[in-house]
Design a protein around this motif. Structure first.
Motif, PDB file in Angstrom:
ATOM      1  N   THR A 244      -0.165  -8.194   1.679  1.00 35.71           N
ATOM      2  CA  THR A 244      -0.069  -7.011   0.810  1.00 35.71           C
ATOM      3  C   THR A 244      -1.409  -6.304   0.616  1.00 35.71           C
ATOM      4  O   THR A 244      -1.442  -5.187   0.105  1.00 35.71           O
ATOM      5  N   CYS A 245      -2.490  -6.964   1.033  1.00 36.01           N
ATOM      6  CA  CYS A 245      -3.830  -6.346   0.900  1.00 36.01           C
ATOM      7  C   CYS A 245      -3.952  -5.009   1.638  1.00 36.01           C
ATOM      8  O   CYS A 245      -4.604  -4.093   1.134  1.00 36.01           O
TER       9      CYS A 245
ATOM     10  N   ILE B  52      -2.071  -2.636   1.861  1.00 42.14           N
ATOM     11  CA  ILE B  52      -1.582  -1.515   1.035  1.00 42.14           C
ATOM     12  C   ILE B  52      -2.730  -0.995   0.176  1.00 42.14           C
ATOM     13  O   ILE B  52      -2.943   0.214   0.076  1.00 42.14           O
ATOM     14  N   LEU B  53      -3.483  -1.938  -0.413  1.00 43.94           N
ATOM     15  CA  LEU B  53      -4.626  -1.527  -1.236  1.00 43.94           C
ATOM     16  C   LEU B  53      -5.733  -0.944  -0.373  1.00 43.94           C
ATOM     17  O   LEU B  53      -6.402   0.010  -0.769  1.00 43.94           O
ATOM     18  N   ALA B  54      -5.922  -1.529   0.813  1.00 43.08           N
ATOM     19  CA  ALA B  54      -6.970  -1.021   1.707  1.00 43.08           C
ATOM     20  C   ALA B  54      -6.662   0.412   2.127  1.00 43.08           C
ATOM     21  O   ALA B  54      -7.565   1.243   2.228  1.00 43.08           O
TER      22      ALA B  54
ATOM     23  N   ASN C  57      -5.094   2.561   0.378  1.00 44.09           N
ATOM     24  CA  ASN C  57      -5.450   3.413  -0.760  1.00 44.09           C
ATOM     25  C   ASN C  57      -6.945   3.649  -0.832  1.00 44.09           C
ATOM     26  O   ASN C  57      -7.404   4.735  -1.133  1.00 44.09           O
ATOM     27  N   ARG C  58      -7.702   2.572  -0.499  1.00 43.61           N
ATOM     28  CA  ARG C  58      -9.155   2.708  -0.565  1.00 43.61           C
ATOM     29  C   ARG C  58      -9.635   3.753   0.431  1.00 43.61           C
ATOM     30  O   ARG C  58     -10.505   4.569   0.128  1.00 43.61           O
TER      31      ARG C  58
ATOM     32  N   ARG D 145      -8.743   7.097  -0.904  1.00 40.72           N
ATOM     33  CA  ARG D 145      -9.643   7.477  -1.989  1.00 40.72           C
ATOM     34  C   ARG D 145     -11.023   7.842  -1.448  1.00 40.72           C
ATOM     35  O   ARG D 145     -11.670   8.751  -1.924  1.00 40.72           O
TER      36      ARG D 145
END
Lengths: 225, 172
Positions: free
Chosen positions: B46-47, B49-51, B53-54, B57
């Motif tokens: 699931t990481c 998904i955050l990456a 976003n990073r 951003r």
């Protein structure tokens, strides 16, 4: 009288920090979040679905949803991470059960139930207390709302305040429901125990009858011969 | 009554349910025992998904300055080039065609300005004259006088030439 203690709750401020750090791309914070909550989500799914692989799939799906919500800045539930997480988990478990019931034919349902028993047996091999199997069977016989309440409380290790927030019910009502559900569960367990006792007694009687029968038949056979 | 999330509640269970409560806790602890690597596996899966976003951003929040710089360069460079070419052309024009003496030009401009001012003053005076009724009356009087003078001059001329025969009379 035994005290009703909350589960292994985390400090909401710490959780909020992890969420914020994860939102900023901190993978370690995300790992801490997953490690802290995944066993409880997994246990909730495992209790309901009875399959390890399905429980893992649901747990992963829940955290994927959490990650998506976190990065999309739609998560604004300050200090209510836990009810939010378990609301997603409960909805996902319901979806899986609904989908399985819709797709499965009666034959497939029987096969799935059999596979679940086999899967559960592999874990039962680790269980030293045979009462746990009886407890699982009793939980299966509870009504869905009561079972959900019990599983959130124990498998999800949720406090009543968070459960009240999650289920949108008054705190006192929730406590009363919890007591009623426990009493129903206890009644079911007593019924199952008495049934098991009866079966055991009948089995023992049958064995004794079977063991004694040759003695009767042999002479009869001997008489006949 | 509200329960704090991290503190045990004061609510108690009846004695007959305590044993069941303990059994349920044991069952839950048993079910919470995940395979050791499962949490790490879920975190790793699931990481990204955050990456993702990073990265988004980073594009949206950390890159605006370079992005704006490129945009300004795209607009500014052609403008600067055009201005440079214009200056170059002006410079070449000024070097190839000798400009008149600046002092002479200034004097000439001053003279022209003075003349223009004088003409404007003249026109303004004339306009002021026409605005004045007395000037109009005087002009009319002068016109009439001129006309009467013209008429009297013609009569004087006729009277001075009165005995001279006409051409027809001379022919006959």
């Amino acid at each position: 009288m035994g005290a009703l203690e909350s589960g292994p709750q985390l400090d909401p401020a710490t959780v909020a920090q992890w969420v914020q750090a994860a939102r900023d791309g901190d993978q370690n914070a995300w790992r801490l979040l997953v490690r802290a909550y995944s066993p409880r989500v997994y246990a909730l799914a495992k209790s309901r679905l009875r399959r390890s692989d399905a429980a893992e799939e649901v747990t992963q799906s829940v955290f994927a949803t959490i990650a998506q919500h976190i990065i999309s800045d739609t998560y604004d539930e300050q200090h209510k991470f836990e009810p939010w997480l378990f609301r997603i988990a409960i909805n996902r478990i319901r979806d899986v059960i609904r989908q399985a019931a819709r797709e499965a034919s009666p034959t497939r349902l029987r096969l799935a139930a059999r596979e679940a028993v086999i899967d559960d047996t592999s874990h039962d091999a680790l269980e030293t207390d045979a009462d746990l199997a009886l407890l699982r069977e009793a939980l299966e016989q509870l009504s869905p709302p009561d079972r959900e309440l019990i599983e959130l409380r124990y498998h999800g290790s949720m406090g009543f305040a968070h459960m009240a927030s999650l289920l949108d019910e008054p705190y006192g009502t929730l406590l009363a429901r919890h007591h009623r559900a426990l009493r129903k569960l206890k009644t079911i367990i007593q019924t199952l125990q008495s049934e098991q006792h009866s079966k055991h007694h009948m089995t023992q009687s049958g064995l004794q009858h079977h063991q004694h029968q040759p003695q009767h038949t042999t002479p009869l056979a001997g008489e006949n011969t | 009554m509200t329960e704090q999330p991290n503190t045990p509640t004061n609510e108690t269970l009846p004695d007959d349910l305590v044993q069941l409560d303990a059994s349920l806790r044991t069952l839950a602890l048993h079910d919470q025992q995940m395979p050791s690597d499962m949490a790490e596996r879920i975190a790793q899966r699931t990481c990204p998904i955050l990456a993702g976003n990073r990265a988004t951003r980073f594009r949206s929040s950390h890159n605006p300055q370079p992005y704006q710089l490129v945009r300004w360069l795209m607009v500014g460079l052609p403008l600067a080039a055009a201005a440079g070419i214009t200056l170059l052309v002006v410079n070449i024009h000024s070097t190839t065609r000798p400009s008149p003496n600046s002092s002479d030009s200034t004097i000439r401009l001053a003279q022209l300005e003075t003349q223009l001012d004088a003409q404007l003053d003249t026109w303004e005076d004339l306009d002021a004259l026409w605005q004045d009724d007395a000037f109009e009356i005087e002009l009319t009087t002068l016109t009439l006088d001129a006309a009467s003078l013209d008429a009297s001059a013609a009569m004087d001329a006729d009277s001075w030439l009165g005995d001279v025969p006409s051409d027809e009379e001379q022919d006959s």
